[in-house]
Motif scaffolding. Structure first.
Motif, mmCIF file in Angstrom:
data_model
loop_
_atom_site.group_PDB
_atom_site.id
_atom_site.type_symbol
_atom_site.label_atom_id
_atom_site.label_comp_id
_atom_site.label_asym_id
_atom_site.label_seq_id
_atom_site.Cartn_x
_atom_site.Cartn_y
_atom_site.Cartn_z
ATOM 1 N N MET A 227 0.860 -1.189 0.000
ATOM 2 C CA MET A 227 0.000 0.000 0.000
ATOM 3 C C MET A 227 0.891 1.233 0.000
ATOM 4 S SD MET A 227 -2.986 -1.139 2.672
ATOM 5 C CE MET A 227 -4.295 -0.080 2.046
ATOM 6 N N LEU A 228 0.849 1.943 -1.104
ATOM 7 C CA LEU A 228 1.747 3.083 -1.285
ATOM 8 C C LEU A 228 0.898 4.343 -1.429
ATOM 9 C CD1 LEU A 228 4.895 3.375 -2.037
ATOM 10 C CD2 LEU A 228 4.048 3.763 -4.332
ATOM 11 N N THR A 229 1.434 5.477 -1.026
ATOM 12 C CA THR A 229 0.746 6.751 -1.273
ATOM 13 C C THR A 229 1.643 7.577 -2.178
ATOM 14 O OG1 THR A 229 -0.064 6.594 0.988
ATOM 15 C CG2 THR A 229 -0.426 8.677 -0.135
ATOM 16 N N ASN A 230 1.085 8.083 -3.265
ATOM 17 C CA ASN A 230 1.917 8.867 -4.182
ATOM 18 C C ASN A 230 1.112 10.003 -4.783
ATOM 19 O OD1 ASN A 230 4.335 9.450 -5.354
ATOM 20 N ND2 ASN A 230 4.149 7.984 -7.026
ATOM 21 N N PRO A 231 1.537 11.281 -4.583
ATOM 22 C CA PRO A 231 2.644 11.701 -3.738
ATOM 23 C C PRO A 231 2.417 11.240 -2.300
ATOM 24 C CG PRO A 231 1.593 13.582 -4.851
ATOM 25 C CD PRO A 231 0.841 12.393 -5.222
ATOM 26 N N ASN A 232 3.513 11.008 -1.597
ATOM 27 C CA ASN A 232 3.379 10.448 -0.255
ATOM 28 C C ASN A 232 2.982 11.518 0.761
ATOM 29 O OD1 ASN A 232 5.703 11.794 0.625
ATOM 30 N ND2 ASN A 232 7.038 10.057 0.226
ATOM 31 N N THR A 233 2.818 11.101 2.008
ATOM 32 C CA THR A 233 2.284 12.039 2.996
ATOM 33 C C THR A 233 3.331 13.044 3.479
ATOM 34 O OG1 THR A 233 2.762 10.580 4.819
ATOM 35 C CG2 THR A 233 0.608 10.336 3.796
ATOM 36 N N CYS A 234 4.560 12.930 2.978
ATOM 37 C CA CYS A 234 5.550 13.992 3.225
ATOM 38 C C CYS A 234 5.435 15.045 2.123
ATOM 39 C CB CYS A 234 6.966 13.423 3.257
ATOM 40 S SG CYS A 234 7.225 12.185 4.526
ATOM 41 N N GLY A 235 4.482 14.855 1.213
ATOM 42 C CA GLY A 235 4.305 15.801 0.114
ATOM 43 C C GLY A 235 5.332 15.590 -0.989
ATOM 44 N N LEU A 236 5.893 14.380 -1.076
ATOM 45 C CA LEU A 236 6.956 14.112 -2.051
ATOM 46 C C LEU A 236 6.528 13.021 -3.031
ATOM 47 C CD1 LEU A 236 9.842 13.980 0.567
ATOM 48 C CD2 LEU A 236 9.309 15.899 -0.953
ATOM 49 N N PHE A 237 6.978 13.145 -4.263
ATOM 50 C CA PHE A 237 6.653 12.144 -5.274
ATOM 51 C C PHE A 237 7.590 10.948 -5.116
ATOM 52 C CE2 PHE A 237 6.267 10.265 -9.486
ATOM 53 C CZ PHE A 237 4.897 10.348 -9.680
ATOM 54 N N GLU A 238 7.003 9.755 -5.083
ATOM 55 C CA GLU A 238 7.811 8.534 -4.998
ATOM 56 C C GLU A 238 8.364 8.247 -6.395
ATOM 57 O OE1 GLU A 238 8.689 6.915 -2.404
ATOM 58 O OE2 GLU A 238 7.229 7.319 -0.826
ATOM 59 N N ARG A 239 9.657 8.521 -6.573
ATOM 60 C CA ARG A 239 10.234 8.433 -7.921
ATOM 61 C C ARG A 239 10.405 6.989 -8.389
ATOM 62 N NH1 ARG A 239 14.504 10.984 -5.390
ATOM 63 N NH2 ARG A 239 14.177 13.191 -5.055
#
Ligand SMILES: *Cc1c(COP(=O)(O)O)cnc(C)c1O
Length: 504
Positions: A227-239
């Motif tokens: 289960m991934l969040t993208n952009p993640n909850t740090c506000g960053l795109f998971e490259r």
């Protein structure tokens, strides 16, 4: 004047044209009523209820009509809302809800539709749901969509149940493990755990993204999903999401994406291209109607080809006979493998109408612009506050700016103090202490619908508070002093809520 004198009690308890509002039960004046009913006909029985004696008062407060109207009007004025001011709650995407959406949602054909109406009489409503479903598939590039889930968390459950159904259908080894990054929203591990799966956390790297090596080490043939969040909850795109997706699929698992942050990438990234198998979309975030809209939210889930056969019921089919709601598993309708039903009836009509009104009034170009503006607003906040607050991760952010409490170290002021002081300044606090991967997190999401002027006001306030923290920490500890209530015991309120006026 110090805040102590500002907060000093007035004679009446009221402050600045705001009435201190008791509970309606405390306002009770026995015998008062807003209606004037004719006297009941005389009966032989001793009481107005005939033979049934009244044993005790039912405990309803007696008030006149103007008292009732004032009570609820005053309560409504204590309600902070996106229509009242800036609402920088990170992860929640509290954007303006265009009035056009409300006008459409109130059309009687949508607002008054009854879930048990014959299908011939709700063709327009079904067409609307089907049209919105088409947009969600187009925007994500995904194959299928389940429209009925009533919230993001409900959508997560829907997606994970489809994944479980697909594993069951395939047979093979039992797959119980679910890998979830440390920064995930609490609903992700909670969903997996509620379905009897075993949750394992994947650590983050120093740059706030998923640790690919640690992730690969955990992957195995007993993993059901990631289960991934993208952009993640740090506000960053998971490259590294493509590489991650390939590894997940090679292990025979599925990639679930938490799509609550879709606002950052809508019109720009098709999640299908990232290798995602299932993703919920928070209509009540990305598609306006921020949190509410007169009822539950709405968390449709889009699915890849591999999961499309397992999409739950009901589903809408459009053919020569018009629109039809398929509510049972049926070989001929292509729903034989549907894993079941998530919810009674068709989903959250009011939010669907607002979401389609939002989508059509923006158009493809407008949605493309909205995500760009959301990201620009957040980066503006990041750039302006970076010199004052500590940004734990390098580089530009997506739709939300994350700070930790490093700059407050040794001041005696905490993240919570800053949040409470913001209330006195007229702003709803940002999201605090989430994500858990940074200490004392402050997560700020301005969205695309804020003007530069309102963002600038907020930035100036944050800078002011950070400066005051260094000079006058004591002034923070009592905040909020200007709100109707001071600091509440939130833990007791959550653990031991008192929900009844008097417990009998
Ligand atoms: C809001 C949110 C959810 C859950 O959505 P609800 O509609 O509140 O159930 C899940 N993940 C993230 C990242 C969110 O921001």
């Amino acid at each position: 004047m110090t805040t102590a004198t500002i907060s000093g009690a007035t004679i009446s308890g009221h402050r600045g044209l705001q009435m201190d509002e008791p509970l309606i039960f405390e306002l009770d004046s026995p015998g008062s009523s807003g209606v004037d009913l004719p006297a009941p006909p005389k009966t032989k029985a001793k009481t107005r209820l005939g033979a049934v004696p009244v044993r005790e008062s039912v405990g309803l407060p007696g008030l006149s009509e103007p008292e009732v109207v004032r009570h609820y009007t005053r309560l409504s004025q204590k309600n902070y809302a996106i229509d009242a001011g800036f609402y920088p709650l990170g992860s929640c995407t509290m954007k303006h809800n265009p009035r056009l959406n409300e006008k459409m949602a109130r059309l009687p054909g949508f607002a008054d539709v009854h879930p048990l109406q014959p299908m011939t009489t709700i063709q327009g409503a079904l067409e609307l749901i089907d049209t919105l479903a088409g947009w969600l598939k187009a925007l994500t590039g995904m194959k299928a969509v389940a429209m009925s889930p009533a919230a993001g968390a409900h959508g997560e459950m829907c997606g994970m149940m489809a994944i479980a159904a697909a594993h069951d259908h395939r047979g093979g080894p039992a797959r119980k493990r679910v890998l979830v990054p440390e920064s995930a929203h609490g609903t992700n591990p909670a969903t997996a755990a509620a379905l009897g799966m075993v949750v394992e956390a994947i650590p983050a790297t120093a740059d706030g993204r998923i640790d690919l090596a640690a992730f690969k080490a955990k992957l195995g043939f007993d993993v059901a999903a990631v289960m991934l969040t993208n952009p993640n909850t740090c506000g960053l795109f998971e490259r590294d999401v493509r590489e991650l997706a390939d590894a997940v699929h090679q292990a025979g698992a599925f990639l679930y994406c938490d799509g609550a942050n879709f606002n950052a990438i809508i019109g720009r990234v098709r999640v299908a291209d990232l290798g995602v198998d299932a993703m919920h979309i928070n209509l009540h975030k990305t598609f306006s109607t921020p949190h509410g809209g007169g009822g539950p939210g709405s968390g449709p889930v889009v699915f890849s080809q591999a999961l499309a056969p397992f999409v739950p019921l009901p589903t809408i089919i459009h053919d020569d006979d018009g629109y039809r709601l398929v509510e049972c598993q049926d070989e001929d309708e292509g729903t034989a493998l549907a894993f079941g039903r998530m919810k009674a009836f068709h989903g959250q009509m009011g939010v669907f109408v607002r979401a389609l009104a939002y989508t059509l009034s923006h158009g493809a170009d407008g949605l493309h612009q909205a995500s760009a503006d959301a990201v620009l607003s957040a980066n503006y906040v990041l750039a302006k506050l970076k010199g004052t607050l500590n940004a734990p991760f390098e580089g530009p952010c997506m739709h939300e700016a994350l700070f930790d409490d490093k700059s407050l170290k040794d001041t005696g002021v905490t993240t919570l103090d800053i949040a409470k002081a913001l209330i006195d300044e007229g702003f709803h606090p940002m999201t605090v202490y989430f994500p858990l991967v940074v200490h004392g997190a402050m997560l700020i999401e301005p969205t695309e619908s804020e003007s530069k002027r309102s963002i600038d006001q907020f930035i100036a306030t944050m800078i002011g508070l950070a400066e005051r923290a260094k000079e006058d920490a004591a002034s923070f500890h009592a905040a909020p002093t200007l709100a109707p209530r001071r600091r509440l015991d939130e833990t007791t309120a959550a653990r031991k809520p008192i929900l009844r006026w008097k417990t009998r």
